[in-house]
Design an enzyme around this catalytic site. Structure first.
Site, PDB file in Angstrom:
ATOM      1  N   TYR A  49      -4.457 -17.480  -2.491  1.00  0.00           N
ATOM      2  CA  TYR A  49      -5.018 -16.624  -1.430  1.00  0.00           C
ATOM      3  C   TYR A  49      -6.442 -17.058  -1.112  1.00  0.00           C
ATOM      4  CZ  TYR A  49      -6.268 -12.473   1.246  1.00  0.00           C
ATOM      5  OH  TYR A  49      -6.668 -11.624   2.244  1.00  0.00           O
TER       6      TYR A  49
ATOM      7  N   GLU B 206      -5.571   3.373   5.988  1.00  0.00           N
ATOM      8  CA  GLU B 206      -5.138   3.268   4.585  1.00  0.00           C
ATOM      9  C   GLU B 206      -5.698   4.468   3.817  1.00  0.00           C
ATOM     10  OE1 GLU B 206      -5.756  -0.495   2.247  1.00  0.00           O
ATOM     11  OE2 GLU B 206      -6.857   0.861   0.929  1.00  0.00           O
TER      12      GLU B 206
ATOM     13  N   ARG C 236       0.842  -1.217   0.000  1.00  0.00           N
ATOM     14  CA  ARG C 236       0.000   0.000   0.000  1.00  0.00           C
ATOM     15  C   ARG C 236       0.874   1.265   0.000  1.00  0.00           C
ATOM     16  NH1 ARG C 236      -2.850  -3.598  -1.094  1.00  0.00           N
ATOM     17  NH2 ARG C 236      -4.940  -4.069  -0.301  1.00  0.00           N
TER      18      ARG C 236
ATOM     19  N   SER D  98     -11.003  -1.237   2.726  1.00  0.00           N
ATOM     20  CA  SER D  98     -10.327  -1.341   4.034  1.00  0.00           C
ATOM     21  C   SER D  98     -10.036   0.056   4.545  1.00  0.00           C
ATOM     22  CB  SER D  98      -8.993  -2.082   3.897  1.00  0.00           C
ATOM     23  OG  SER D  98      -9.191  -3.361   3.363  1.00  0.00           O
TER      24      SER D  98
HETATM   25  P1  FAD Z   1      -8.900   8.658  -5.074  1.00  0.00           P
HETATM   26  O1  FAD Z   1      -9.545   8.235  -3.816  1.00  0.00           O
HETATM   27  O2  FAD Z   1      -9.634   9.600  -5.951  1.00  0.00           O
HETATM   28  O3  FAD Z   1      -7.477   9.286  -4.720  1.00  0.00           O
HETATM   29  C1  FAD Z   1      -6.628   8.647  -3.788  1.00  0.00           C
HETATM   30  C2  FAD Z   1      -5.390   9.524  -3.591  1.00  0.00           C
HETATM   31  O4  FAD Z   1      -4.627   9.586  -4.801  1.00  0.00           O
HETATM   32  C3  FAD Z   1      -5.727  10.985  -3.248  1.00  0.00           C
HETATM   33  O5  FAD Z   1      -4.753  11.438  -2.320  1.00  0.00           O
HETATM   34  C4  FAD Z   1      -5.584  11.715  -4.567  1.00  0.00           C
HETATM   35  O6  FAD Z   1      -5.231  13.086  -4.397  1.00  0.00           O
HETATM   36  C5  FAD Z   1      -4.475  10.938  -5.261  1.00  0.00           C
HETATM   37  N1  FAD Z   1      -4.642  10.918  -6.733  1.00  0.00           N
HETATM   38  C6  FAD Z   1      -5.668  10.380  -7.418  1.00  0.00           C
HETATM   39  N2  FAD Z   1      -5.458  10.464  -8.751  1.00  0.00           N
HETATM   40  C7  FAD Z   1      -4.265  11.090  -8.894  1.00  0.00           C
HETATM   41  C8  FAD Z   1      -3.488  11.477 -10.039  1.00  0.00           C
HETATM   42  N3  FAD Z   1      -3.892  11.232 -11.294  1.00  0.00           N
HETATM   43  N4  FAD Z   1      -2.309  12.090  -9.828  1.00  0.00           N
HETATM   44  C9  FAD Z   1      -1.872  12.327  -8.565  1.00  0.00           C
HETATM   45  N5  FAD Z   1      -2.551  11.988  -7.458  1.00  0.00           N
HETATM   46  C10 FAD Z   1      -3.738  11.395  -7.614  1.00  0.00           C
HETATM   47  N6  FAD Z   1      -7.659  -0.940  -2.711  1.00  0.00           N
HETATM   48  C11 FAD Z   1      -6.814  -1.978  -2.887  1.00  0.00           C
HETATM   49  O7  FAD Z   1      -5.596  -1.789  -2.992  1.00  0.00           O
HETATM   50  N7  FAD Z   1      -7.290  -3.279  -2.940  1.00  0.00           N
HETATM   51  C12 FAD Z   1      -8.600  -3.559  -2.852  1.00  0.00           C
HETATM   52  O8  FAD Z   1      -8.970  -4.742  -2.904  1.00  0.00           O
HETATM   53  C13 FAD Z   1      -9.512  -2.491  -2.676  1.00  0.00           C
HETATM   54  N8  FAD Z   1     -10.834  -2.733  -2.547  1.00  0.00           N
HETATM   55  C14 FAD Z   1     -11.702  -1.698  -2.374  1.00  0.00           C
HETATM   56  C15 FAD Z   1     -13.075  -1.980  -2.266  1.00  0.00           C
HETATM   57  C16 FAD Z   1     -13.987  -0.946  -2.108  1.00  0.00           C
HETATM   58  C17 FAD Z   1     -15.461  -1.277  -2.018  1.00  0.00           C
HETATM   59  C18 FAD Z   1     -13.538   0.401  -2.061  1.00  0.00           C
HETATM   60  C19 FAD Z   1     -14.525   1.527  -1.928  1.00  0.00           C
HETATM   61  C20 FAD Z   1     -12.165   0.699  -2.151  1.00  0.00           C
HETATM   62  C21 FAD Z   1     -11.242  -0.356  -2.310  1.00  0.00           C
HETATM   63  N9  FAD Z   1      -9.856  -0.117  -2.403  1.00  0.00           N
HETATM   64  C22 FAD Z   1      -8.990  -1.162  -2.606  1.00  0.00           C
HETATM   65  C23 FAD Z   1      -9.324   1.258  -2.291  1.00  0.00           C
HETATM   66  C24 FAD Z   1      -9.373   2.062  -3.623  1.00  0.00           C
HETATM   67  O9  FAD Z   1     -10.212   1.428  -4.546  1.00  0.00           O
HETATM   68  C25 FAD Z   1      -7.987   2.219  -4.238  1.00  0.00           C
HETATM   69  O10 FAD Z   1      -7.116   2.877  -3.358  1.00  0.00           O
HETATM   70  C26 FAD Z   1      -8.041   3.001  -5.554  1.00  0.00           C
HETATM   71  O11 FAD Z   1      -6.824   2.896  -6.238  1.00  0.00           O
HETATM   72  C27 FAD Z   1      -8.383   4.485  -5.345  1.00  0.00           C
HETATM   73  O12 FAD Z   1      -8.658   5.039  -6.616  1.00  0.00           O
HETATM   74  P2  FAD Z   1      -9.408   6.419  -6.773  1.00  0.00           P
HETATM   75  O13 FAD Z   1      -9.321   6.798  -8.209  1.00  0.00           O
HETATM   76  O14 FAD Z   1     -10.756   6.353  -6.203  1.00  0.00           O
HETATM   77  O15 FAD Z   1      -8.464   7.357  -5.911  1.00  0.00           O
HETATM   78  N1  EPU Z   2     -11.157 -11.390   9.170  1.00  0.00           N
HETATM   79  C1  EPU Z   2     -11.861 -11.581  10.339  1.00  0.00           C
HETATM   80  N2  EPU Z   2     -12.935 -10.769  10.576  1.00  0.00           N
HETATM   81  C2  EPU Z   2     -13.319  -9.801   9.706  1.00  0.00           C
HETATM   82  C3  EPU Z   2     -12.581  -9.627   8.513  1.00  0.00           C
HETATM   83  C4  EPU Z   2     -11.499 -10.430   8.278  1.00  0.00           C
HETATM   84  O1  EPU Z   2     -11.549 -12.435  11.142  1.00  0.00           O
HETATM   85  O2  EPU Z   2     -14.308  -9.122   9.991  1.00  0.00           O
HETATM   86  C5  EPU Z   2     -10.036 -12.299   8.867  1.00  0.00           C
HETATM   87  C6  EPU Z   2     -10.397 -13.263   7.722  1.00  0.00           C
HETATM   88  O3  EPU Z   2     -11.100 -14.352   8.179  1.00  0.00           O
HETATM   89  C7  EPU Z   2      -9.049 -13.599   7.158  1.00  0.00           C
HETATM   90  C8  EPU Z   2      -8.222 -12.334   7.411  1.00  0.00           C
HETATM   91  O4  EPU Z   2      -8.921 -11.572   8.386  1.00  0.00           O
HETATM   92  O5  EPU Z   2      -8.471 -14.633   7.895  1.00  0.00           O
HETATM   93  C9  EPU Z   2      -8.000 -11.511   6.136  1.00  0.00           C
HETATM   94  O6  EPU Z   2      -9.260 -11.084   5.620  1.00  0.00           O
HETATM   95  P1  EPU Z   2      -9.500 -10.803   4.074  1.00  0.00           P
HETATM   96  O7  EPU Z   2      -9.097 -11.978   3.255  1.00  0.00           O
HETATM   97  O8  EPU Z   2     -10.893 -10.319   3.928  1.00  0.00           O
HETATM   98  O9  EPU Z   2      -8.460  -9.674   3.687  1.00  0.00           O
HETATM   99  P2  EPU Z   2      -8.034  -8.343   4.418  1.00  0.00           P
HETATM  100  O10 EPU Z   2      -6.653  -8.527   4.960  1.00  0.00           O
HETATM  101  O11 EPU Z   2      -9.075  -7.874   5.369  1.00  0.00           O
HETATM  102  C10 EPU Z   2      -6.854  -7.338   2.337  1.00  0.00           C
HETATM  103  C11 EPU Z   2      -6.809  -5.999   1.674  1.00  0.00           C
HETATM  104  C12 EPU Z   2      -7.999  -5.819   0.749  1.00  0.00           C
HETATM  105  C13 EPU Z   2      -7.984  -6.916  -0.298  1.00  0.00           C
HETATM  106  C14 EPU Z   2      -8.027  -8.269   0.405  1.00  0.00           C
HETATM  107  C15 EPU Z   2      -7.866  -9.429  -0.566  1.00  0.00           C
HETATM  108  C16 EPU Z   2      -5.636  -4.490   3.144  1.00  0.00           C
HETATM  109  C17 EPU Z   2      -5.738  -3.374   4.126  1.00  0.00           C
HETATM  110  N3  EPU Z   2      -6.784  -4.937   2.661  1.00  0.00           N
HETATM  111  O12 EPU Z   2      -7.995  -7.319   3.185  1.00  0.00           O
HETATM  112  O13 EPU Z   2      -7.842  -4.566   0.088  1.00  0.00           O
HETATM  113  O14 EPU Z   2      -9.087  -6.802  -1.166  1.00  0.00           O
HETATM  114  O15 EPU Z   2      -6.928  -8.368   1.356  1.00  0.00           O
HETATM  115  O16 EPU Z   2      -6.547  -9.488  -1.003  1.00  0.00           O
HETATM  116  O17 EPU Z   2      -4.533  -4.930   2.824  1.00  0.00           O
HETATM  117  C18 EPU Z   2      -8.304  -2.231   0.407  1.00  0.00           C
HETATM  118  O18 EPU Z   2      -7.078  -2.054   0.420  1.00  0.00           O
HETATM  119  O19 EPU Z   2      -9.134  -1.286   0.492  1.00  0.00           O
HETATM  120  C19 EPU Z   2      -8.811  -3.587   0.287  1.00  0.00           C
HETATM  121  C20 EPU Z   2     -10.099  -3.855   0.305  1.00  0.00           C
END
Ligand code: FAD
Ligand code: EPU
Length: 346
Positions: free
Chosen positions: A193, A329, A162, A232
């Site tokens: 995973y 995050e 991250r 997250s």
């Molecule tokens: P924004 O929120 O619009 O911006 C984030 C930051 O980047 C801000 O500080 C902004 O100023 C900067 N920024 C944006 N665009 C630019 C640019 N072009 N140039 C310079 N700076 C810029 N993240 C994961 O890693 N894994 C996941 O599995 C994951 N799952 C998600 C699930 C849900 C339901 C949600 C809501 C979010 C999840 N995220 C996850 C977090 C998010 O999707 C990512 O961080 C994504 O990359 C953010 O994109 P955005 O365009 O919305 O960024």
């Molecule tokens: N868990 C619990 N209780 C909960 C949630 C999770 O016990 O309420 C346990 C699960 O059972 C599992 C472990 O925590 O053993 C990990 O959970 P999960 O697989 O859901 O992944 P995570 O670590 O919570 C991370 C990323 C996600 C990404 C998933 C899949 C971070 C901060 N989050 O979540 O990214 O989608 O793995 O790879 O690293 C994001 O960054 O916004 C994001 C959603």
């Protein structure tokens, strides 16, 4: 396109109702540059956003918010790999879908992550065993004061969990304008995973992985168009071997992973929060999501203050119980730009 004193509610997935002085939808680089120049002239802050899926607005923004909507995808086929050049304003998930339709496999584990392509390198998005850095060839940035365009190759981006150089040395004065991806033609499924291990490595195809991830994510994350959230809220914490030995003895069922980045032990923040019985816990309109404790939701008209107090309580309870201190995050954005999120919830 300029819009004066607009609400930012539709531009952040938490649905926080704040405003900015100006909102600019940038469809080309000129729009970004002129918005930046105007903000310099009037001495106001400037922020560039994708889809607002990783930010928490703390209050009204006293400057210009630029939404990156610069579009364009070029795909070049080489003997052993596909090379893609994608403008920062493309939607990430739509890009993943497009590659799968075209028979280009390798992005499927990163499906359904909200946000724009230009945001993907910033926190090195990751899911289900794959990170952006695995497919990154380069990131193209525009240095706003000089209008110079620079290409940073993968090794220069300082990708971490991250993390990247775009959260540090290149955080200010740079706009990410495009990314270059290199997707190897020799496809190898990444299915080690969680529930992905149930897939058969001999028969699995990229679309199977895509479908299973769709199923997993639907059950785990609320859809931001219905329930505000940023995925997250906290990062998973890294702890020392010594502390992990103590915790594992006390909590034998605690999930933990030895991480390849730094050889430290990574814990699951969601598990730690759940052990504090915080699922469903509410402060004002904000709540810890019942289906996944790492997600904070805007249950009903939450203010940023509700979310901050809730995050503070979560951090304190986990810290007191496990001596592990969670860090957000999500990026906290104040009236003049980004604020120190850890400081605000400590
Ligand atoms: P924004 O929120 O619009 O911006 C984030 C930051 O980047 C801000 O500080 C902004 O100023 C900067 N920024 C944006 N665009 C630019 C640019 N072009 N140039 C310079 N700076 C810029 N993240 C994961 O890693 N894994 C996941 O599995 C994951 N799952 C998600 C699930 C849900 C339901 C949600 C809501 C979010 C999840 N995220 C996850 C977090 C998010 O999707 C990512 O961080 C994504 O990359 C953010 O994109 P955005 O365009 O919305 O960024
Ligand atoms: N868990 C619990 N209780 C909960 C949630 C999770 O016990 O309420 C346990 C699960 O059972 C599992 C472990 O925590 O053993 C990990 O959970 P999960 O697989 O859901 O992944 P995570 O670590 O919570 C991370 C990323 C996600 C990404 C998933 C899949 C971070 C901060 N989050 O979540 O990214 O989608 O793995 O790879 O690293 C994001 O960054 O916004 C994001 C959603």
């Amino acid at each position: 396109m300029y819009n004066s004193k607009p609400s930012l509610k539709p531009f952040n997935t938490l649905g926080i109702d704040v405003s900015a002085h100006n909102l600019i939808i940038a469809r080309n680089l000129k729009d970004i540059i002129s918005a930046w120049q105007i903000s310099q002239q009037v001495n106001e802050p400037f922020i560039i956003l994708g889809e607002g899926s990783n930010i928490l607005f703390l209050e009204n923004f006293n400057g210009s918010v630029v939404i990156n909507s610069v579009k364009g995808i070029e795909i070049n086929e080489h003997d052993t790999a596909w090379y893609l050049h994608v403008a920062a304003g493309e939607n990430w998930h739509a890009l993943v879908e497009l590659t799968l339709i075209k028979g280009i496999y390798g992005l499927e584990n990163l499906a359904f992550i909200p946000g724009k392509v230009g945001s993907a390198p910033i926190q090195n998005i990751g899911a289900y065993g794959v990170e952006f850095k695995n497919v990154c060839n380069y990131v193209e940035v525009l240095h706003l004061p000089t209008q110079q365009i620079v290409r940073l190759y993968r090794e220069e981006c300082q990708f971490g969990y991250r993390d990247s150089v775009f959260k540090h040395a290149m955080k200010r004065n740079y706009a990410i304008i495009a990314v270059g991806l290199c997707i190897k033609k020799r496809w190898k499924p990444v299915i080690n995973y969680g529930d992905l291990v149930t897939l058969d490595p001999n028969t699995v195809c990229a679309k199977d992985i895509f479908k299973l991830i769709q199923y997993i994510r639907k059950n785990k994350f609320p859809n931001p168009s219905r329930i505000g959230n940023v995925g997250s809220f906290f990062k998973n914490p890294f702890i020392t071997q010594e502390l992990s030995d103590v915790l594992i003895e006390q909590w034998p069922s605690m999930p933990y992973y030895r991480h390849y980045y730094n050889n430290k032990i990574k814990l699951a923040a969601g598990w730690l929060i759940e052990q504090c019985h915080l699922k469903g816990y509410r402060v004002g309109g904000a709540a810890v999501y019942r289906k996944h404790a790492l997600v904070i939701i805007n249950q009903y008209k939450a203010t940023s203050q509700d979310i901050i107090i809730l995050a503070q309580e979560v951090r304190n309870k986990v810290g007191k119980k496990f001596n592990v201190w969670l860090e957000p995050e999500v990026r906290f954005i104040g009236a003049y730009g980004e604020c120190d999120a850890v400081e605000l919830i400590s």
